[in-house]
Design a protein around this motif. Sequence first.
Motif, mmCIF file in Angstrom:
data_model
loop_
_atom_site.group_PDB
_atom_site.id
_atom_site.type_symbol
_atom_site.label_atom_id
_atom_site.label_comp_id
_atom_site.label_asym_id
_atom_site.label_seq_id
_atom_site.Cartn_x
_atom_site.Cartn_y
_atom_site.Cartn_z
ATOM 1 N N GLY A 81 0.804 -1.219 0.000
ATOM 2 C CA GLY A 81 0.000 0.000 0.000
ATOM 3 C C GLY A 81 0.833 1.262 0.000
ATOM 4 N N ALA A 138 -1.506 -4.948 1.742
ATOM 5 C CA ALA A 138 -2.716 -4.163 1.515
ATOM 6 C C ALA A 138 -3.755 -4.963 0.736
ATOM 7 C CB ALA A 138 -2.366 -2.891 0.749
ATOM 8 N N SER A 182 -6.412 -0.879 -1.729
ATOM 9 C CA SER A 182 -5.449 -0.031 -1.009
ATOM 10 C C SER A 182 -4.032 -0.161 -1.524
ATOM 11 C CB SER A 182 -5.494 -0.377 0.491
ATOM 12 O OG SER A 182 -6.794 -0.278 1.011
ATOM 13 N N LEU A 183 -3.882 -0.768 -2.703
ATOM 14 C CA LEU A 183 -2.544 -0.933 -3.258
ATOM 15 C C LEU A 183 -1.905 0.415 -3.586
ATOM 16 C CD1 LEU A 183 -3.237 -3.894 -5.726
ATOM 17 C CD2 LEU A 183 -2.174 -4.029 -3.455
#
Length: 462
Positions: free
Chosen positions: A74, A145, A149-150
């Motif tokens: 993330g 993540a 949410s990367l």
Amino acid sequence: MTLIKSISGIRGTIGGTVGDNLTPIDAVKFASAYGMWIKQQRNKEHYRVVVGRDARISGEMIQNLVMNTLVGLGIHVIDLGLSTTPTVEIAVPMEHADGGIILTASHNPKQWNALKLLDAKGEFLNAEEGAKILEIAETDEMSFADVDSLGKITINDAYIDMHIDEVLAMNLVNKKAIEKANFKVVVDGVNSTGGIAIPMLLERLGVHPVKLYCEPNGHFPHNPEPLKEHLTDLSEAVVKANADFGIVVDPDVDRLAFMDENGDMFGEEYTLVACADYVLSKIPGNTVSNMSSTRALRDITEKHGGTYEASAVGEVNVVTLMKKNNAVIGGEGNGGVIYPELHYGRDALVGVALFLSLLAEGHMTVSELRASYPNYFMSKKKIQLTPDLDVDGILEVMEKNYAHEKLTTIDGVKIDFTNSWVHLRKSNTEPIIRIYTEAPSQHEAVDLADRIISEIKSIANI
């Protein structure tokens, strides 16, 4: 064993087995540990890390592994692509990033690569921070993540230009005098990113660069450590081109050495001495180098009314002492110039600009400049020991044997004699003692080293 895990990062040879070499799995493992450490530093919504690499053949592969590992955590990545160590260092605070990673094994041969790790100031991690990352790497604390949410990768290939802008904006860089001098300089970029950055800097300073091995393809044409025995081609090229001098850098451009107009080495130890001489002539103050660096820096500093102090070996130790002593310049005798006006990191671009300013204002040749400095000669040797020997015990005996001399024990044992010194320190990765000496002649430096080696062998019964 060719995988070396230390507080400053991880380095090893490409290929082979996991845990013994720098394999893709090892690259992901340590990038993950670093990313986790970044996220532990403070609780925030978005994290950013700057990543750049030298031109090693394995660089693109390792960089993609590292960047996408951070994305998986993330963390947003600013991809500088082909870059230099000091360029990444200045990019971290300029990007308001949380850290940085440089993919480079410095002066090691082409089969090596490494992850060098930076903090949010663009400086190398201290011992405690590095140890924490190594600890995380050996645990199951990794948490990645989810798909929403990367992180994202943003490419910014303008930073070498921006780095040069920052160097040219430094108060002591005398661009007018350099342009007027009309220098011709041969540049050995060892087919890495110095072949991009140094000629660009020279051209913007009005210097005519003659390029030698400046194609950033990672095929090093000689041993990439910038030592005399590796630089016969540069020596010949300087004479053939009738150049004013030669410049050579290591693959990640934090070490800098010069060659005079006759094709003779200026002396890697004297890179920092010359740059400090110029800075101290304008801004009197203190200097710092590590304990294995030439005494000439002390002499020059005292000539200008400042105070010199030596740190333990390691860039982070030099920087810590520079901050404590408010040093105006410092670095390492391996050609590493640290000038705080720009940043606390070894920077060959800064060194080139300061050196050119000194030459241009002094109206002298490089050989004349070298002749103006105190003449010291160094010997660098090592003793191979068996793993069962007590290296600390051997150093303690040497300390007692020379208790009547000036001793420094913050990093092994350094013995300062009237006209010479010897520094003994153990390796952190193999059973050897390194013996560095310096004296007024090469013969005396070698004799001192040999004498100390004989004493150590007698103590160890080897």
